[in-house]
Design a protein around this motif. Structure first.
Motif, PDB file in Angstrom:
ATOM      1  N   UNK A 124       0.861  -1.191   0.000  1.00 49.78           N
ATOM      2  CA  UNK A 124       0.000   0.000   0.000  1.00 49.78           C
ATOM      3  C   UNK A 124       0.895   1.238   0.000  1.00 49.78           C
ATOM      4  N   UNK A 125       1.338   1.599  -1.171  1.00 52.36           N
ATOM      5  CA  UNK A 125       2.358   2.646  -1.288  1.00 52.36           C
ATOM      6  C   UNK A 125       1.776   4.060  -1.359  1.00 52.36           C
ATOM      7  N   UNK A 126       0.570   4.214  -1.864  1.00 46.79           N
ATOM      8  CA  UNK A 126       0.019   5.561  -2.066  1.00 46.79           C
ATOM      9  C   UNK A 126      -1.459   5.587  -1.722  1.00 46.79           C
ATOM     10  N   UNK A 127      -2.022   6.802  -1.736  1.00 51.43           N
ATOM     11  CA  UNK A 127      -3.460   7.017  -1.557  1.00 51.43           C
ATOM     12  C   UNK A 127      -3.994   6.442  -0.241  1.00 51.43           C
ATOM     13  N   UNK A 128      -3.282   6.706   0.839  1.00 50.66           N
ATOM     14  CA  UNK A 128      -3.769   6.266   2.145  1.00 50.66           C
ATOM     15  C   UNK A 128      -4.955   7.114   2.583  1.00 50.66           C
ATOM     16  N   UNK A 129      -5.952   6.466   3.165  1.00 53.09           N
ATOM     17  CA  UNK A 129      -7.025   7.243   3.773  1.00 53.09           C
ATOM     18  C   UNK A 129      -6.560   7.727   5.150  1.00 53.09           C
ATOM     19  N   UNK A 130      -7.355   8.576   5.772  1.00 52.97           N
ATOM     20  CA  UNK A 130      -6.961   9.208   7.032  1.00 52.97           C
ATOM     21  C   UNK A 130      -6.718   8.177   8.128  1.00 52.97           C
ATOM     22  N   UNK A 131      -7.582   7.155   8.189  1.00 51.98           N
ATOM     23  CA  UNK A 131      -7.465   6.153   9.248  1.00 51.98           C
ATOM     24  C   UNK A 131      -6.231   5.288   9.054  1.00 51.98           C
ATOM     25  N   UNK A 132      -5.945   4.904   7.812  1.00 55.75           N
ATOM     26  CA  UNK A 132      -4.724   4.138   7.540  1.00 55.75           C
ATOM     27  C   UNK A 132      -3.486   4.956   7.888  1.00 55.75           C
ATOM     28  N   UNK A 133      -3.498   6.248   7.546  1.00 54.91           N
ATOM     29  CA  UNK A 133      -2.356   7.112   7.835  1.00 54.91           C
ATOM     30  C   UNK A 133      -2.114   7.205   9.340  1.00 54.91           C
ATOM     31  N   UNK A 134      -3.196   7.383  10.108  1.00 56.22           N
ATOM     32  CA  UNK A 134      -3.075   7.448  11.564  1.00 56.22           C
ATOM     33  C   UNK A 134      -2.575   6.118  12.116  1.00 56.22           C
ATOM     34  N   UNK A 135      -3.131   5.017  11.627  1.00 58.48           N
ATOM     35  CA  UNK A 135      -2.798   3.698  12.153  1.00 58.48           C
ATOM     36  C   UNK A 135      -1.347   3.347  11.913  1.00 58.48           C
ATOM     37  N   UNK A 136      -0.855   3.539  10.676  1.00 58.21           N
ATOM     38  CA  UNK A 136       0.531   3.169  10.413  1.00 58.21           C
ATOM     39  C   UNK A 136       1.502   4.055  11.185  1.00 58.21           C
ATOM     40  N   UNK A 137       1.112   5.310  11.424  1.00 56.00           N
ATOM     41  CA  UNK A 137       1.963   6.202  12.206  1.00 56.00           C
ATOM     42  C   UNK A 137       2.023   5.755  13.665  1.00 56.00           C
ATOM     43  N   UNK A 138       0.873   5.362  14.215  1.00 55.11           N
ATOM     44  CA  UNK A 138       0.852   4.884  15.583  1.00 55.11           C
ATOM     45  C   UNK A 138       1.577   3.551  15.722  1.00 55.11           C
ATOM     46  N   UNK A 139       1.562   2.729  14.687  1.00 54.25           N
ATOM     47  CA  UNK A 139       2.334   1.491  14.705  1.00 54.25           C
ATOM     48  C   UNK A 139       3.820   1.789  14.842  1.00 54.25           C
ATOM     49  N   UNK A 140       4.277   2.793  14.108  1.00 57.39           N
ATOM     50  CA  UNK A 140       5.681   3.187  14.233  1.00 57.39           C
ATOM     51  C   UNK A 140       5.988   3.691  15.643  1.00 57.39           C
ATOM     52  N   UNK A 141       5.100   4.497  16.195  1.00 51.38           N
ATOM     53  CA  UNK A 141       5.308   5.034  17.538  1.00 51.38           C
ATOM     54  C   UNK A 141       5.386   3.917  18.573  1.00 51.38           C
ATOM     55  N   UNK A 142       4.513   2.922  18.455  1.00 51.85           N
ATOM     56  CA  UNK A 142       4.535   1.793  19.381  1.00 51.85           C
ATOM     57  C   UNK A 142       5.834   1.004  19.223  1.00 51.85           C
ATOM     58  N   UNK A 143       6.278   0.821  17.998  1.00 50.69           N
ATOM     59  CA  UNK A 143       7.547   0.126  17.767  1.00 50.69           C
ATOM     60  C   UNK A 143       8.712   0.861  18.424  1.00 50.69           C
ATOM     61  N   UNK A 144       8.730   2.179  18.319  1.00 54.36           N
ATOM     62  CA  UNK A 144       9.800   2.946  18.966  1.00 54.36           C
ATOM     63  C   UNK A 144       9.724   2.817  20.489  1.00 54.36           C
ATOM     64  N   UNK A 145       8.512   2.798  21.034  1.00 53.88           N
ATOM     65  CA  UNK A 145       8.369   2.637  22.481  1.00 53.88           C
ATOM     66  C   UNK A 145       8.894   1.274  22.930  1.00 53.88           C
ATOM     67  N   UNK A 146       8.582   0.245  22.159  1.00 50.59           N
ATOM     68  CA  UNK A 146       9.097  -1.084  22.493  1.00 50.59           C
ATOM     69  C   UNK A 146      10.616  -1.094  22.466  1.00 50.59           C
TER      70      UNK A 146
END
Length: 292
Positions: free
Chosen positions: A33-55
């Motif tokens: 899923x390289x382009x055309x993210x909807x708002x919810x996908x954009x938020x979700x993948x960003x929060x996934x990164x944040x959780x990974x950094x916290x771990x």
């Protein structure tokens, strides 16, 4: 003969397994899923990164560190308040994500909570002084908040909601609070008759069972300079106590990271399919913890 089965779990390895699973899912999702993210996908993948950094931050924190960074041999200490703060961040991420994206019953309810969350976030920018050169940014921030307020009111117009509940929501979106919390739509059959806030201490609104009761209070007093946190720091910081100290934080982190990861996969476009490709085995840690 029947009986109980004892399972020995290493939370250090468990957290690494969860981290690897979440990272694998995110990388696979990015690849497909390289382009055309909807708002919810954009938020979700960003929060996934944040959780990974916290771990990763927690994994580094459990190694301990010397008081003086001079490279010489010295006593290694564990910063318990730092571990508690990182773990609390994982808890809050899992809590807010579940509240907004999983606990809501339909798209309108979800969007109302997203808008409140965004407004509370943008309100943070008004809490600190800014230079004159940023006046345009401040004005844009105000316009964004106003747009979110209007969008929320439009959603409420098409919902079956009691006037008192609507008034409560409008009061929330009008205020300048930046204190993040969860919210709940109170219903009688399909009609919304109330709107309540949910505090972070209400673990069962996310985890559904009693095993996480009291967790947020524990993490909070450990994070803050309370007398108890100071007392425990003085008693249990040297290396021989490391295993006992880190286990509570790592177990909580495993539960929170797993809850978030599985919730994110349910919401993310193609998330469930990608999760099954990355972690098809029901015995994988990310699946094991979800079924406890």
């Amino acid at each position: 003969m029947g009986g109980y089965v004892t399972i020995t779990f290493d939370p250090v390895k468990g957290l690494e397994s969860i981290r690897a699973s979440l990272l694998g899912i995110l990388l696979k999702w990015w690849d497909t899923h390289k382009t055309n993210w909807n708002d919810i996908d954009a938020i979700t993948q960003c929060m996934m990164q944040m959780v990974l950094f916290k771990i990763r931050s927690l994994q580094e924190a459990i190694k301990g560190l010397p008081l003086v960074p001079n490279g010489q041999k010295q006593t290694i200490y564990l910063d318990q308040s730092n571990m508690a703060s990182i773990t609390r961040g994982l808890y809050e991420s899992a809590f807010i994500y579940h509240n907004i994206f999983i606990s809501t019953d339909n798209e309108d309810e979800r969007q109302v909570l997203i808008n409140i969350w965004k407004i509370e976030g943008y309100n943070n920018r008004h809490k600190v002084p800014v230079p004159d050169s940023m006046e345009e940014d401040v004005a844009q921030n105000i316009n964004t908040i106003e747009s979110l307020r209007n969008a929320t009111k439009e959603i409420l117009n098409r919902m079956d909601i009691a006037e008192s509940a609507r008034a409560n929501i409008e009061k929330i979106i009008k205020r300048d609070s930046s204190n993040i919390k969860g919210y709940r739509f109170v219903k009688s059959e399909n009609r919304i008759i109330g709107f309540e806030h949910i505090d972070f201490t209400n673990a069962r609104s996310v985890f559904e069972h009693e095993y996480m009761d009291g967790t947020y209070s524990f993490l909070s007093y450990q994070s803050h300079p309370s007398f108890l946190s100071v007392l425990q720091f003085g008693q249990l910081t040297v290396k021989e106590h490391f295993a006992d100290m880190v286990r509570p934080f790592l177990m909580v982190a495993c539960f929170c990271a797993t809850k978030f990861a599985n919730d994110a996969c349910r919401v993310l476009t193609d998330g469930e399919r990608i999760k099954k490709q990355v972690e098809p085995n029901i015995l994988a840690t990310i699946n094991f913890f979800e079924n406890i």
